[in-house]
Design a protein around this motif. Structure first.
Motif, PDB file in Angstrom:
ATOM      1  N   LYS A  74       0.916  -1.344   0.013  1.00  0.00           N
ATOM      2  CA  LYS A  74      -0.103  -0.002  -0.039  1.00  0.00           C
ATOM      3  C   LYS A  74       0.798   1.090   0.074  1.00  0.00           C
ATOM      4  N   LEU A  75       1.986   1.303   0.715  1.00  0.00           N
ATOM      5  CA  LEU A  75       2.976   2.258   0.753  1.00  0.00           C
ATOM      6  C   LEU A  75       3.486   2.502  -0.583  1.00  0.00           C
ATOM      7  N   LEU A  76       3.934   1.373  -1.579  1.00  0.00           N
ATOM      8  CA  LEU A  76       4.372   1.425  -2.767  1.00  0.00           C
ATOM      9  C   LEU A  76       3.557   1.975  -3.433  1.00  0.00           C
ATOM     10  N   VAL A  77       2.296   1.689  -3.555  1.00  0.00           N
ATOM     11  CA  VAL A  77       0.863   2.218  -4.291  1.00  0.00           C
ATOM     12  C   VAL A  77       0.867   3.511  -4.056  1.00  0.00           C
ATOM     13  N   ALA A  78       0.875   4.032  -3.014  1.00  0.00           N
ATOM     14  CA  ALA A  78       0.752   5.588  -2.527  1.00  0.00           C
ATOM     15  C   ALA A  78       1.847   6.530  -2.912  1.00  0.00           C
ATOM     16  N   PHE A  79       3.132   5.764  -3.071  1.00  0.00           N
ATOM     17  CA  PHE A  79       4.405   6.499  -3.139  1.00  0.00           C
ATOM     18  C   PHE A  79       4.368   6.657  -4.753  1.00  0.00           C
ATOM     19  N   LEU A  80       3.842   5.960  -5.592  1.00  0.00           N
ATOM     20  CA  LEU A  80       4.078   5.808  -7.249  1.00  0.00           C
ATOM     21  C   LEU A  80       3.749   7.262  -7.851  1.00  0.00           C
ATOM     22  N   PRO A  81       2.603   7.826  -7.657  1.00  0.00           N
ATOM     23  CA  PRO A  81       2.295   9.041  -7.900  1.00  0.00           C
ATOM     24  C   PRO A  81       3.362  10.089  -8.004  1.00  0.00           C
ATOM     25  N   ILE A  82       4.129   9.998  -6.833  1.00  0.00           N
ATOM     26  CA  ILE A  82       4.881  11.276  -6.638  1.00  0.00           C
ATOM     27  C   ILE A  82       6.268  11.223  -7.458  1.00  0.00           C
ATOM     28  N   PRO A 136      -6.377   1.829   5.060  1.00  0.00           N
ATOM     29  CA  PRO A 136      -6.814   2.101   3.901  1.00  0.00           C
ATOM     30  C   PRO A 136      -6.534   0.956   2.951  1.00  0.00           C
ATOM     31  N   SER A 137      -7.678   0.989   1.897  1.00  0.00           N
ATOM     32  CA  SER A 137      -7.180  -0.025   0.706  1.00  0.00           C
ATOM     33  C   SER A 137      -6.505   0.514  -0.246  1.00  0.00           C
ATOM     34  N   PHE A 138      -6.092  -0.425  -1.210  1.00  0.00           N
ATOM     35  CA  PHE A 138      -5.061  -0.150  -2.183  1.00  0.00           C
ATOM     36  C   PHE A 138      -5.589   0.979  -3.202  1.00  0.00           C
ATOM     37  N   GLN A 140      -7.712   3.384  -1.979  1.00  0.00           N
ATOM     38  CA  GLN A 140      -7.558   4.726  -0.970  1.00  0.00           C
ATOM     39  C   GLN A 140      -6.217   5.037  -0.945  1.00  0.00           C
ATOM     40  N   ALA A 141      -5.314   4.349  -0.821  1.00  0.00           N
ATOM     41  CA  ALA A 141      -3.786   4.482  -0.755  1.00  0.00           C
ATOM     42  C   ALA A 141      -3.136   5.212  -2.011  1.00  0.00           C
ATOM     43  N   PHE A 142      -3.869   4.705  -2.935  1.00  0.00           N
ATOM     44  CA  PHE A 142      -3.498   5.645  -4.379  1.00  0.00           C
ATOM     45  C   PHE A 142      -3.869   7.142  -4.294  1.00  0.00           C
ATOM     46  N   VAL A 143      -5.255   7.145  -3.960  1.00  0.00           N
ATOM     47  CA  VAL A 143      -5.711   8.450  -3.949  1.00  0.00           C
ATOM     48  C   VAL A 143      -5.105   9.181  -3.087  1.00  0.00           C
ATOM     49  N   ILE A 144      -4.358   8.727  -1.910  1.00  0.00           N
ATOM     50  CA  ILE A 144      -3.767   9.612  -1.085  1.00  0.00           C
ATOM     51  C   ILE A 144      -2.465   9.902  -1.658  1.00  0.00           C
TER      52      ILE A 144
END
Length: 276
Positions: A74-82, A136-138, A140-144
């Motif tokens: 989930k951290l990886l998914v949230a990290f990818l956009p930046i 958070p779900s995956f 939700q993690a991406f949105v964050i």
């Protein structure tokens, strides 16, 4: 930049990293007020010193890093956009690091948002609210992670952007704040590595030997600065979570508007003096 300048900036970083007030913005303003020249090393320091503060998350929440493999995914998914935003906008971001005006404007704008954020996303309690989210779900993690991209503009606050992203996904205040802390670790580690690489590449183009990238004083500033930021952040992180869970974000919004407004006034007065 002197040794004491480095320590002052590290203290500011440790105090503000986890508050939704923009630690980078505060360090840029402090640098301007202290008369610190904006050199390549200063820009590097403003990014790398944040790593010390971020490591305090590991010290405080170390048990959470052993909870499950999904946590890291989930951290990886949230990290990818930046990653994408940072890759394409790096030069523009570096240019913004020199602008006190941008910081002041974003402090005010972000402050206005924080004044109303508790009304838009009222406090949820997991034990009483069936839609409250603590993990958070995956998706939700991406949105964050997308919200985190807003923080590439100095003065926005990475903490504020990711916490608001978490609240928009129905996380409780505590869960949103803590996920923002966790997400800061890969984000700031990547930013530090990228800045070190760019610093090395720039030095190489000027024929500077790798062994002479940093002076003894600069190495000491980086080491002591990160240590100071780590210790100060340890004290600040728990206080912030408890305060936000109980009181919300309005106080931080008022603070941002006051500081940003004063900075804009100072810039305007300086401009008027120059015109006279």
């Amino acid at each position: 930049m002197s040794y004491w300048h480095a320590i002052i900036l590290a203290i500011i970083e440790g105090l503000t990293e986890f508050l939704p007030v923009s630690s980078t913005g505060h360090m840029i303003v402090a640098s301007a007020l202290l008369g610190i020249p904006i050199t390549d090393f200063t820009k590097l320091y403003l990014v790398v010193v944040q790593l010390g503060a971020i490591l305090s998350v590991l010290a405080v929440y170390w048990r959470r890093f052993f909870q499950s493999f999904d946590f890291y995914l989930k951290l990886l998914v949230a990290f990818l956009p930046i990653v994408g935003v940072g890759f394409f906008l790096k030069k523009y971001i570096d240019a913004l690091l020199e602008s006190v005006g941008v910081v002041a404007f974003m402090l005010v704008l972000g402050g206005i948002v924080l004044l109303f954020i508790d009304r838009w996303f009222p406090q949820r309690h997991a034990e009483a609210d069936e839609v409250a989210v603590t993990n958070p779900s995956f998706r939700q993690a991406f949105v964050i992670g997308v919200f985190q991209c807003l923080a590439v503009v100095p003065g926005t606050s990475r903490s504020a952007a990711t916490i608001i992203g978490g609240l928009s996904q129905r996380l409780t205040r505590q869960a949103a704040a803590e996920f923002a802390f966790f997400l800061a670790m890969p984000t700031m580690l990547a930013a530090s590595v990228k800045d070190f690489y760019d610093y090395y590449k720039e030095a190489k183009t000027h024929g500077i030997d790798v062994g002479n990238l940093f002076s003894a004083e600069q190495i000491k500033q980086l080491a002591v600065g990160n240590a100071v930021a780590f210790v100060v952040a340890l004290l600040a992180i728990r206080l912030f979570v408890g305060f936000v869970a109980k009181n919300g974000f309005r106080a931080f919004g008022i603070y941002r508007i006051i500081v940003g407004g004063l900075l804009l006034l100072m810039l305007a007065l300086k401009l008027n003096l120059q015109l006279v």
